[in-house]
Scaffold this motif. Sequence first.
Motif, PDB file in Angstrom:
ATOM      1  N   VAL A  65       0.844  -1.201   0.000  1.00  0.00           N
ATOM      2  CA  VAL A  65       0.000   0.000   0.000  1.00  0.00           C
ATOM      3  C   VAL A  65       0.874   1.244   0.000  1.00  0.00           C
ATOM      4  CG1 VAL A  65      -1.572   1.353   1.435  1.00  0.00           C
ATOM      5  CG2 VAL A  65      -2.039  -1.047   1.014  1.00  0.00           C
ATOM      6  N   LEU A  66       1.923   1.237   0.794  1.00  0.00           N
ATOM      7  CA  LEU A  66       2.819   2.395   0.846  1.00  0.00           C
ATOM      8  C   LEU A  66       3.553   2.585  -0.476  1.00  0.00           C
ATOM      9  CD1 LEU A  66       4.242   2.069   4.456  1.00  0.00           C
ATOM     10  CD2 LEU A  66       2.510   3.662   3.625  1.00  0.00           C
ATOM     11  N   ALA A  67       3.793   1.494  -1.185  1.00  0.00           N
ATOM     12  CA  ALA A  67       4.458   1.594  -2.480  1.00  0.00           C
ATOM     13  C   ALA A  67       3.559   2.256  -3.520  1.00  0.00           C
ATOM     14  CB  ALA A  67       4.879   0.210  -2.958  1.00  0.00           C
ATOM     15  N   THR A  68       2.243   2.177  -3.327  1.00  0.00           N
ATOM     16  CA  THR A  68       1.315   2.780  -4.280  1.00  0.00           C
ATOM     17  C   THR A  68       0.981   4.226  -3.943  1.00  0.00           C
ATOM     18  OG1 THR A  68      -0.672   2.108  -3.092  1.00  0.00           O
ATOM     19  CG2 THR A  68       0.220   0.554  -4.708  1.00  0.00           C
ATOM     20  N   SER A  69       1.576   4.761  -2.879  1.00  0.00           N
ATOM     21  CA  SER A  69       1.153   6.080  -2.386  1.00  0.00           C
ATOM     22  C   SER A  69       1.366   7.212  -3.386  1.00  0.00           C
ATOM     23  CB  SER A  69       1.859   6.411  -1.074  1.00  0.00           C
ATOM     24  OG  SER A  69       3.249   6.505  -1.292  1.00  0.00           O
ATOM     25  N   ARG A  70       2.362   7.112  -4.249  1.00  0.00           N
ATOM     26  CA  ARG A  70       2.616   8.185  -5.211  1.00  0.00           C
ATOM     27  C   ARG A  70       1.974   7.925  -6.571  1.00  0.00           C
ATOM     28  NH1 ARG A  70       8.820  10.054  -4.075  1.00  0.00           N
ATOM     29  NH2 ARG A  70       8.442  10.766  -1.959  1.00  0.00           N
ATOM     30  N   GLN A  71       1.288   6.820  -6.677  1.00  0.00           N
ATOM     31  CA  GLN A  71       0.633   6.493  -7.937  1.00  0.00           C
ATOM     32  C   GLN A  71      -0.777   7.067  -7.943  1.00  0.00           C
ATOM     33  OE1 GLN A  71       0.786   2.265  -8.206  1.00  0.00           O
ATOM     34  NE2 GLN A  71       3.006   2.197  -8.460  1.00  0.00           N
ATOM     35  N   ASN A  72      -1.341   7.164  -9.117  1.00  0.00           N
ATOM     36  CA  ASN A  72      -2.700   7.675  -9.257  1.00  0.00           C
ATOM     37  C   ASN A  72      -3.621   6.495  -9.537  1.00  0.00           C
ATOM     38  OD1 ASN A  72      -4.827   9.420  -9.485  1.00  0.00           O
ATOM     39  ND2 ASN A  72      -4.386   9.965 -11.596  1.00  0.00           N
ATOM     40  N   ASN A  73      -3.980   5.768  -8.461  1.00  0.00           N
ATOM     41  CA  ASN A  73      -4.836   4.598  -8.626  1.00  0.00           C
ATOM     42  C   ASN A  73      -5.847   4.514  -7.490  1.00  0.00           C
ATOM     43  OD1 ASN A  73      -3.359   3.620  -6.468  1.00  0.00           O
ATOM     44  ND2 ASN A  73      -2.106   2.278  -7.715  1.00  0.00           N
ATOM     45  N   ARG A  74      -6.685   3.501  -7.540  1.00  0.00           N
ATOM     46  CA  ARG A  74      -7.773   3.342  -6.579  1.00  0.00           C
ATOM     47  C   ARG A  74      -7.266   3.136  -5.156  1.00  0.00           C
ATOM     48  NH1 ARG A  74     -11.639  -1.891  -6.704  1.00  0.00           N
ATOM     49  NH2 ARG A  74     -12.826  -1.460  -4.847  1.00  0.00           N
ATOM     50  N   ILE A  75      -6.214   2.370  -4.999  1.00  0.00           N
ATOM     51  CA  ILE A  75      -5.713   2.051  -3.658  1.00  0.00           C
ATOM     52  C   ILE A  75      -5.127   3.293  -2.990  1.00  0.00           C
ATOM     53  CG2 ILE A  75      -4.056   0.639  -2.366  1.00  0.00           C
ATOM     54  CD1 ILE A  75      -4.427  -1.444  -4.663  1.00  0.00           C
ATOM     55  N   ALA A  76      -4.362   4.084  -3.745  1.00  0.00           N
ATOM     56  CA  ALA A  76      -3.771   5.306  -3.195  1.00  0.00           C
ATOM     57  C   ALA A  76      -4.852   6.310  -2.816  1.00  0.00           C
ATOM     58  CB  ALA A  76      -2.809   5.918  -4.198  1.00  0.00           C
ATOM     59  N   SER A  77      -5.871   6.462  -3.658  1.00  0.00           N
ATOM     60  CA  SER A  77      -6.931   7.418  -3.340  1.00  0.00           C
ATOM     61  C   SER A  77      -7.756   6.929  -2.148  1.00  0.00           C
ATOM     62  CB  SER A  77      -7.821   7.668  -4.553  1.00  0.00           C
ATOM     63  OG  SER A  77      -8.479   6.505  -4.939  1.00  0.00           O
TER      64      SER A  77
END
Length: 111
Positions: A25-37
């Motif tokens: 989850v922390l790896a997706t924090s800078r991405q623009n996806n459903r999990i980060a939002s």
Amino acid sequence: MLVKKKTSKTTQGNKALKTMAVECVLATSRQNNRIASHRKRITKRQGKMKGRIASAHLLLTITYNILKTGEPYHELGSNYLEKKQNNKELKMIKYLKKKGYTIAPSVQQTA
């Protein structure tokens, strides 16, 4: 207005799996996806740790459904909930028009 955080405890489970899911989850924090939002939305209301755990739960749910159905994952996008809410409002307007009501969308001006 002070909003009180919800109290909750995670159940005992596989600590390695929980750690790995939170790291993902922390790896997706800078991405623009459903999990980060999802994490950002929960974090605003309930704090960092609950946002991380809730998003890890979402990630594990997605993973489970991929393994269960065998279908590939389709990213819904970071604005998925906004689109869903907008579609819901349009369906309500259509339903009310069908019932005979006249609906005129109001233009809200913000200062």
